[in-house]
Design a protein around this motif. Structure first.
Motif, PDB file in Angstrom:
ATOM      1  N   ALA B 140       0.810  -1.221   0.000  1.00 34.72           N
ATOM      2  CA  ALA B 140       0.000   0.000   0.000  1.00 34.72           C
ATOM      3  C   ALA B 140       0.847   1.276   0.000  1.00 34.72           C
ATOM      4  CB  ALA B 140      -0.930  -0.006   1.204  1.00 34.72           C
ATOM      5  N   ILE B 141       2.047   1.250   0.657  1.00 35.44           N
ATOM      6  CA  ILE B 141       2.790   2.506   0.760  1.00 35.44           C
ATOM      7  C   ILE B 141       3.272   3.017  -0.598  1.00 35.44           C
ATOM      8  CG2 ILE B 141       3.583   2.424   3.157  1.00 35.44           C
ATOM      9  CD1 ILE B 141       6.217   1.240   2.074  1.00 35.44           C
ATOM     10  N   PHE B 142       3.282   2.137  -1.620  1.00 33.40           N
ATOM     11  CA  PHE B 142       3.716   2.612  -2.932  1.00 33.40           C
ATOM     12  C   PHE B 142       2.547   3.176  -3.733  1.00 33.40           C
ATOM     13  CE2 PHE B 142       6.902  -0.706  -1.959  1.00 33.40           C
ATOM     14  CZ  PHE B 142       7.986   0.145  -1.834  1.00 33.40           C
ATOM     15  N   GLY B 143       1.378   3.218  -3.121  1.00 31.94           N
ATOM     16  CA  GLY B 143       0.256   3.928  -3.715  1.00 31.94           C
ATOM     17  C   GLY B 143      -0.381   3.278  -4.924  1.00 31.94           C
ATOM     18  N   GLY B 144      -0.194   1.976  -5.111  1.00 29.62           N
ATOM     19  CA  GLY B 144      -0.851   1.295  -6.228  1.00 29.62           C
ATOM     20  C   GLY B 144      -0.222   1.636  -7.571  1.00 29.62           C
ATOM     21  N   GLU B 145      -0.640   2.767  -8.144  1.00 32.75           N
ATOM     22  CA  GLU B 145      -0.134   3.135  -9.468  1.00 32.75           C
ATOM     23  C   GLU B 145       1.175   3.907  -9.394  1.00 32.75           C
ATOM     24  OE1 GLU B 145      -1.145   2.325 -12.531  1.00 32.75           O
ATOM     25  OE2 GLU B 145      -2.589   0.993 -11.569  1.00 32.75           O
TER      26      GLU B 145
END
Lengths: 291, 342
Positions: B140-145
């Motif tokens: 999640a910390i990489f924000g998906g896209e």
């Protein structure tokens, strides 16, 4: 229990797909000394041919399969004669990059030859299946799995018990010496590329009904095929096939029972861990090296 | 004046600096309206890939090891500073932490490489690349896209925002400076005892070991250096584009990076720039305008043709060009009736 059996049937099919692709990669690796990154793209190209023949020309699906295998054979021979053979003296790393060039050419050609709309390709046998403990084993799965298994067994038999198979084995073990002994290594390499292209195309045709016919249809299969090769070892032809089935089963079960996002990662880590202790795969031996 | 020229000719480090000065003109030209500012972005890409290729060259060219996970480490650079800066850490600390993390992964691969060889090692690095890719798109910390990095504050002094044109040019200058520094660093590594040890290892491990070269130490060095170069390339991406996508760091990019090293010329420093320019820049700068969608096919053909005719890289075109000049000169001399000397 139902889902266990359903996953079992699915894994048989994914395993066969990966095994077909992996066998092609190993065949080329052994005879041409290069990692063929274009295995997936070659299969995709011929899957496009099949989809076009089926939907635009309306040919019978079995005829389409036969014709696309024929074009795969031609693709393999063309690639070997015009690109791989002239690069015989190129270093191994550069040779791998040549296969990247092949990917670019194929990817660039696809929209021109077949348009940009995604295409579809149906199952060979549309409906029907045998119910087993709540899950259905479709006739299509039976067909694809048995065809790939029979084909691969045939290839193993060919490599092990015929004169041409002997030529393949000696070319794989030492190309220079076998050339001196009168083995037509050029022909062997050419037919290896043709066979690999056919295997890739079959994999593509099996995947096509579920993944659709598009540029990335074999991306995952190709990466898995490399992993299968490493797991089984590149020194034998059957190692990669067994590795492919192992990976398919391990991945599908971990994805279902443990975690659908991290299943892949668990299996990859497990294979890496395994590789640390058996660096040449399940069936590979440490090659002897002269100092 | 001539003594200056001679000095530059003899010192590659001065050549690198001169090269940087030439390249920085690209930062000023868009401001004057001479070239489009999208051209500057293409050059930014070229600089980023050149930094990565310099590191990969240490691995591929000088140590004879291969990595298919390079793109994963570029992603680690871009996404790493994104995550750490979004936590509120200053830019410098974010860079240090990112480099530490990827150096650790690099060391892990280095240790692994002691057991595993050739194609098995290549695919083992592909495993690492695939695992990293999965982590980027799922955690999640990489924000998906992707992560929006936003304006970067350097040393607490100046804040640069890429959406303002003059500031974007300044960022480009920073990229050029980092490139020149990395070129000098790579050159120094190769010319030091470390470089000699790496080359000895690539020729014959047993012989190198017999001469007292520790395989453990230098494999670790090679992999950690290469991952650090790739991560720095990723960080530069983060600084320039101020946005870190999660999905583009795949096997294809790794293959392209190897193609850049091979096409440019293994074991050469300017060759890396040349290779990146041919494989990446040429299609973006010219071919897309001239040929449209055919550029893909053309790049593919170009890579194959270059490898077939210049298996040691395009830098060697220069040698052939010199030979050609000499040939022309001798022809002219003959026609004049002057007997060539030597």
């Amino acid at each position: 229990m139902t889902s266990f059996i359903r996953i079992f049937f699915n894994s048989l099919q994914t395993g066969s797909v990966i095994a077909l692709a992996a066998l092609g990669i190993v065949l080329i690796f052994r005879t041409s000394r290069t990692t063929n990154f274009a295995q997936g793209s070659i299969g995709t190209l011929n899957a496009y041919v099949a989809a076009m023949l089926y939907s635009s020309w309306g040919l019978n699906i079995w005829l389409v399969a036969f014709l696309s295998i024929l074009t795969a054979f031609i693709t393999g021979i063309v690639i070997d004669t015009f690109i791989i053979r002239p690069a015989a003296r190129v270093s191994p790393i550069s040779k791998q990059i040549i296969t990247l060039g092949i990917i670019l050419i194929i990817v660039g050609m696809l929209p021109y030859l077949f348009g940009i709309d995604p295409m579809t390709f149906p199952r060979f046998i549309r409906t029907g299946g045998i119910p087993i403990a709540g899950a259905t084993l479709t006739y299509n799965t039976i067909l694809t799995v048995s065809v790939s298994l029979i084909l691969m067994l045939l290839i193993f038999w060919f490599i092990q018990y015929t004169k041409w198979g002997l030529a393949i084995r000696v070319t794989a073990s030492d190309e220079q010496t076998s050339k001196l002994m009168g083995v037509p290594t050029k022909t062997v390499t050419m037919f290896s590329w043709a066979t690999a292209a056919i295997l890739g195309t079959l994999a593509a045709l099996i995947v096509a009904p579920t993944a659709g016919v598009n540029i990335n249809m074999l991306l995952d299969v190709q990466v898995s095929a490399f992993f299968a090769g490493v797991l089984g070892g590149f020194q034998t032809f059957y190692g990669a096939v067994i590795g492919a089935y192992l990976i398919a089963f391990a991945r599908n079960y971990t994805i279902f029972y443990i975690s659908d996002t991290w299943g892949n990662v668990f299996v990859y880590l497990a294979i890496l861990f395994f590789l640390y202790f058996k660096p040449y795969g399940l069936f590979g031996k440490k090659p002897t090296k002269k100092v | 004046m001539t003594s200056w020229l001679k000095k530059i000719q003899q010192s590659p480090r001065l050549q690198f600096i001169l090269f940087g000065v030439l390249l920085s003109s690209m930062a000023i030209l868009p401001l004057l309206g001479v070239v489009r500012s999208s051209t500057m972005s293409i050059y930014a890409y070229i600089i980023i890939y050149t930094v990565v290729a310099l590191g990969l060259n240490l691995l591929l060219g000088f140590s004879g090891l291969i990595s298919l996970g390079t793109a994963g480490f570029m992603g680690a650079g871009a996404l790493g500073i994104g995550v750490f800066m979004n936590m509120g850490l200053p830019f410098e600390l974010a860079v240090v932490l990112t480099l530490l993390v990827s150096a650790m992964i690099g060391a892990f691969i280095g240790l692994f490489s002691l057991r595993v060889n050739s194609i098995y090692l290549a695919i083992a690095t592909l495993f690492v690349g695939e695992i990293l890719r999965q982590i980027y798109s799922q955690v999640a910390i990489f924000g998906g896209e992707g992560i929006n990095i936003g304006p970067v504050r350097f040393f607490g002094l100046i804040e640069l925002n890429r959406s303002l044109r003059p500031e974007r040019s300044l960022i480009f200058l920073i990229l050029v400076i980092v490139l020149v520094v990395m070129m000098i660093v790579a050159y120094n590594i190769v010319k030091s005892s470390t470089g000699r040890a790496l080359m000895a290892m690539s020729r014959s491990e047993n012989a190198a070991q017999a001469m007292g070269v520790s395989i453990l130490k230098y494999r670790l060095t090679a992999f950690i250096t290469a991952t650090l170069f790739a991560t720095i390339g990723g960080i530069l991406y983060g600084i320039y584009f101020q946005d870190a996508p999660t999905r583009q760091w795949d096997l294809n990019l790794s293959l392209f990076l190897i193609a850049m090293v091979v096409v440019g010329g293994i074991k050469s420093f300017f060759g890396m720039f040349l290779g990146v320019f041919i494989v990446h820049g040429l299609s973006d700068l010219f071919l897309k305008d001239w040929l449209g969608d055919v550029s893909f096919i053309f790049s593919g053909v170009l890579i194959i043709v270059v490898i077939l005719f210049y298996p040691y890289g395009t830098v060697h075109i220069w040698v052939d060009f010199k030979r050609f000049l000499k040939y022309i000169k001798s022809k002219i001399d003959k026609r004049k009736g002057v007997t060539p000397r030597g």
